[in-house]
Scaffold this motif. Structure first.
Motif, PDB file in Angstrom:
ATOM      1  N   LEU A 121      38.752 -71.875  -8.704  1.00  0.00           N
ATOM      2  CA  LEU A 121      38.149 -72.924  -9.475  1.00  0.00           C
ATOM      3  C   LEU A 121      37.311 -72.748 -10.681  1.00  0.00           C
ATOM      4  CD1 LEU A 121      37.299 -75.645  -6.599  1.00  0.00           C
ATOM      5  CD2 LEU A 121      39.388 -75.152  -7.597  1.00  0.00           C
ATOM      6  N   LYS A 122      36.715 -71.615 -10.901  1.00  0.00           N
ATOM      7  CA  LYS A 122      36.154 -71.150 -12.097  1.00  0.00           C
ATOM      8  C   LYS A 122      37.159 -71.263 -12.910  1.00  0.00           C
ATOM      9  CE  LYS A 122      33.024 -67.652 -14.015  1.00  0.00           C
ATOM     10  NZ  LYS A 122      32.474 -66.467 -14.004  1.00  0.00           N
ATOM     11  N   VAL A 123      38.301 -70.417 -12.818  1.00  0.00           N
ATOM     12  CA  VAL A 123      39.283 -70.162 -13.674  1.00  0.00           C
ATOM     13  C   VAL A 123      39.925 -71.694 -14.214  1.00  0.00           C
ATOM     14  CG1 VAL A 123      41.796 -69.472 -13.998  1.00  0.00           C
ATOM     15  CG2 VAL A 123      39.810 -68.108 -12.774  1.00  0.00           C
ATOM     16  N   VAL A 124      40.203 -72.415 -13.154  1.00  0.00           N
ATOM     17  CA  VAL A 124      40.572 -73.857 -13.523  1.00  0.00           C
ATOM     18  C   VAL A 124      39.701 -74.387 -14.239  1.00  0.00           C
ATOM     19  CG1 VAL A 124      40.983 -76.034 -12.532  1.00  0.00           C
ATOM     20  CG2 VAL A 124      41.821 -74.002 -11.253  1.00  0.00           C
ATOM     21  N   SER A 125      38.178 -74.508 -14.168  1.00  0.00           N
ATOM     22  CA  SER A 125      37.308 -75.117 -14.902  1.00  0.00           C
ATOM     23  C   SER A 125      37.229 -74.836 -16.310  1.00  0.00           C
ATOM     24  CB  SER A 125      36.104 -75.142 -14.383  1.00  0.00           C
ATOM     25  OG  SER A 125      35.289 -73.707 -14.234  1.00  0.00           O
ATOM     26  N   THR A 126      37.249 -73.382 -16.478  1.00  0.00           N
ATOM     27  CA  THR A 126      37.623 -72.756 -17.836  1.00  0.00           C
ATOM     28  C   THR A 126      38.562 -73.128 -18.463  1.00  0.00           C
ATOM     29  OG1 THR A 126      36.201 -70.857 -16.811  1.00  0.00           O
ATOM     30  CG2 THR A 126      37.374 -70.430 -18.950  1.00  0.00           C
ATOM     31  N   LEU A 127      39.998 -73.012 -18.114  1.00  0.00           N
ATOM     32  CA  LEU A 127      40.875 -73.196 -18.731  1.00  0.00           C
ATOM     33  C   LEU A 127      41.600 -74.705 -18.861  1.00  0.00           C
ATOM     34  CD1 LEU A 127      43.026 -70.096 -17.555  1.00  0.00           C
ATOM     35  CD2 LEU A 127      42.273 -70.468 -19.886  1.00  0.00           C
ATOM     36  N   ALA A 128      41.600 -75.371 -17.802  1.00  0.00           N
ATOM     37  CA  ALA A 128      42.434 -76.639 -17.701  1.00  0.00           C
ATOM     38  C   ALA A 128      41.954 -77.848 -18.382  1.00  0.00           C
ATOM     39  CB  ALA A 128      42.591 -76.997 -16.069  1.00  0.00           C
ATOM     40  N   ASP A 129      42.774 -78.371 -19.052  1.00  0.00           N
ATOM     41  CA  ASP A 129      42.638 -79.783 -20.008  1.00  0.00           C
ATOM     42  C   ASP A 129      42.847 -80.726 -18.861  1.00  0.00           C
ATOM     43  OD1 ASP A 129      42.573 -78.517 -22.579  1.00  0.00           O
ATOM     44  OD2 ASP A 129      44.760 -78.136 -22.144  1.00  0.00           O
ATOM     45  N   ARG A 130      43.503 -80.762 -17.945  1.00  0.00           N
ATOM     46  CA  ARG A 130      43.836 -81.705 -16.922  1.00  0.00           C
ATOM     47  C   ARG A 130      44.146 -81.084 -15.489  1.00  0.00           C
ATOM     48  NH1 ARG A 130      43.747 -87.058 -17.271  1.00  0.00           N
ATOM     49  NH2 ARG A 130      44.870 -88.549 -15.724  1.00  0.00           N
ATOM     50  N   ILE A 131      43.551 -81.814 -14.338  1.00  0.00           N
ATOM     51  CA  ILE A 131      43.845 -81.312 -13.197  1.00  0.00           C
ATOM     52  C   ILE A 131      44.392 -82.227 -12.207  1.00  0.00           C
ATOM     53  CG2 ILE A 131      42.691 -80.339 -11.125  1.00  0.00           C
ATOM     54  CD1 ILE A 131      40.525 -79.418 -13.132  1.00  0.00           C
ATOM     55  N   THR A 132      45.368 -81.984 -11.505  1.00  0.00           N
ATOM     56  CA  THR A 132      46.091 -82.721 -10.459  1.00  0.00           C
ATOM     57  C   THR A 132      45.743 -82.085  -9.010  1.00  0.00           C
ATOM     58  OG1 THR A 132      48.023 -83.524 -11.695  1.00  0.00           O
ATOM     59  CG2 THR A 132      48.061 -83.770  -9.436  1.00  0.00           C
ATOM     60  N   VAL A 133      45.140 -82.681  -8.313  1.00  0.00           N
ATOM     61  CA  VAL A 133      44.765 -82.335  -6.931  1.00  0.00           C
ATOM     62  C   VAL A 133      45.784 -82.832  -5.798  1.00  0.00           C
ATOM     63  CG1 VAL A 133      42.705 -82.255  -5.200  1.00  0.00           C
ATOM     64  CG2 VAL A 133      42.216 -82.514  -7.422  1.00  0.00           C
ATOM     65  N   LEU A 134      46.289 -81.919  -5.033  1.00  0.00           N
ATOM     66  CA  LEU A 134      47.312 -82.362  -4.101  1.00  0.00           C
ATOM     67  C   LEU A 134      46.730 -82.039  -2.684  1.00  0.00           C
ATOM     68  CD1 LEU A 134      50.816 -80.620  -4.960  1.00  0.00           C
ATOM     69  CD2 LEU A 134      49.890 -83.280  -5.396  1.00  0.00           C
ATOM     70  N   ALA A 135      46.901 -82.878  -1.682  1.00  0.00           N
ATOM     71  CA  ALA A 135      46.555 -82.895  -0.418  1.00  0.00           C
ATOM     72  C   ALA A 135      47.460 -83.353   0.563  1.00  0.00           C
ATOM     73  CB  ALA A 135      45.014 -83.380  -0.165  1.00  0.00           C
ATOM     74  N   ARG A 136      47.929 -82.621   1.594  1.00  0.00           N
ATOM     75  CA  ARG A 136      48.958 -83.174   2.538  1.00  0.00           C
ATOM     76  C   ARG A 136      50.167 -83.612   1.774  1.00  0.00           C
ATOM     77  NH1 ARG A 136      44.059 -85.080   4.369  1.00  0.00           N
ATOM     78  NH2 ARG A 136      43.419 -84.163   6.366  1.00  0.00           N
ATOM     79  N   GLY A 137      50.477 -82.922   0.748  1.00  0.00           N
ATOM     80  CA  GLY A 137      51.790 -83.120  -0.228  1.00  0.00           C
ATOM     81  C   GLY A 137      51.548 -84.490  -1.012  1.00  0.00           C
ATOM     82  N   GLN A 138      50.604 -84.993  -1.060  1.00  0.00           N
ATOM     83  CA  GLN A 138      50.445 -86.145  -1.893  1.00  0.00           C
ATOM     84  C   GLN A 138      49.275 -85.862  -3.182  1.00  0.00           C
ATOM     85  OE1 GLN A 138      49.631 -89.248   0.816  1.00  0.00           O
ATOM     86  NE2 GLN A 138      52.016 -89.967   0.496  1.00  0.00           N
ATOM     87  N   VAL A 139      49.266 -86.880  -4.237  1.00  0.00           N
ATOM     88  CA  VAL A 139      48.265 -86.587  -5.191  1.00  0.00           C
ATOM     89  C   VAL A 139      47.186 -87.408  -4.890  1.00  0.00           C
ATOM     90  CG1 VAL A 139      47.708 -87.396  -7.657  1.00  0.00           C
ATOM     91  CG2 VAL A 139      49.860 -86.397  -7.263  1.00  0.00           C
ATOM     92  N   LEU A 140      46.020 -86.505  -4.702  1.00  0.00           N
ATOM     93  CA  LEU A 140      44.944 -87.044  -4.302  1.00  0.00           C
ATOM     94  C   LEU A 140      43.907 -87.496  -5.351  1.00  0.00           C
ATOM     95  CD1 LEU A 140      42.902 -87.307  -1.908  1.00  0.00           C
ATOM     96  CD2 LEU A 140      42.050 -84.998  -2.279  1.00  0.00           C
TER      97      LEU A 140
END
Length: 257
Positions: A208-227
């Protein structure tokens, strides 16, 4: 068609023997962005990647890439259109030098991937371009080292070089920093940021540190669906995301505060 959107899925789903691994995923990736796909183990991230790159056919829904419906295409067909994936496990030829790995990738781009062994002259003609790509990922001094002898972080850097050799419009990176120490993570993070110049990146990443550094936008999945979806501040503050990752509800967090 929205020219700012390079990839989107519409109600994408995949079932295995009645089990819905992915269900109703609507994903929109903006051109020129770094978009991260995250979620706990078993969330369906790799299945989504396999659906996008056509290694799996969907049970439902559509995949639209660069304004074209690619739902029924084969993996090689979407790769030729510039949608290029790197894999969770480093995919290089271990018995070939770093330079030859990149030259072969360049030869594949030129349509000679099945005959590279026949023409040393064709490979030699690609040396300058291959060396420039190795220099871009910090491997110029390792050009003649066998890929199998490179340290793990440098193997991943080589994989990025071979992916860039295919001139992707959209790079899909599957867990690019998995198994790395801090120094390698920092190096590969910098490479991803550099690789993003002039192209789009969709990445599955657990760090998540890498994600916070790089990502402009984040999609979170849980149980196969967008959370949840948004920038890092938005998704990290979402109680549903904390529950999915930590297994605690907002009420329990309050009770333990």
């Amino acid at each position: 068609m929205n020219e700012n959107i390079i990839l989107e899925t519409r109600d994408l789903g995949k079932s295995f023997l009645g089990f819905a691994a992915v269900s109703g995923v609507n994903l929109t990736v903006r051109r020129g962005s770094i978009h991260a796909l995250i979620g706990p183990n078993g969330a369906g991230k790799t299945t989504v990647f396999n659906l996008l790159t056509k290694f799996l056919p969907p049970s439902q829904g559509r995949v639209i890439y660069d304004g074209e419906d690619i739902t029924s295409l084969k993996p090689a067909e979407v790769a030729l259109k510039g949608l290029i994936r790197s894999f969770q496990i480093s995919a290089v030829f271990p018995e070939m030098s770093a330079l030859d790995n990149v030259r072969v990738a360049l030869l594949r781009l030129a349509g000679g991937g099945h005959r590279f062994w026949r023409s040393e002259r064709e490979l030699d003609a690609l040396t300058d371009e291959a060396m420039a790509l190795l220099d871009d990922v910090g491997l110029a001094d390792f050009s003649h080292v066998l890929a199998g002898e490179l340290a793990y972080g440098r193997k991943r850097a080589l994989e990025i070089a071979t992916t860039l050799a295919l001139r992707p419009k959209l790079m899909l990176l599957d867990e690019p920093t998995q198994g790395m120490g801090i120094e390698d993570v920092d190096r590969v993070t910098a490479l991803i940021r550099k690789a993003a110049q002039g192209r789009t990146i969709l990445m599955v990443e657990h760090n998540l540190k890498v994600v916070s550094t790089l990502a402009d936008r984040i999609t979170v999945l849980a149980r196969g669906q967008v959370l949840s979806e948004g920038d890092y501040a938005t998704v990290s503050a979402d109680p549903k995301v904390r529950e999915a990752y930590l297994g605690v509800t907002a009420g329990e967090e309050t009770a333990h505060a």
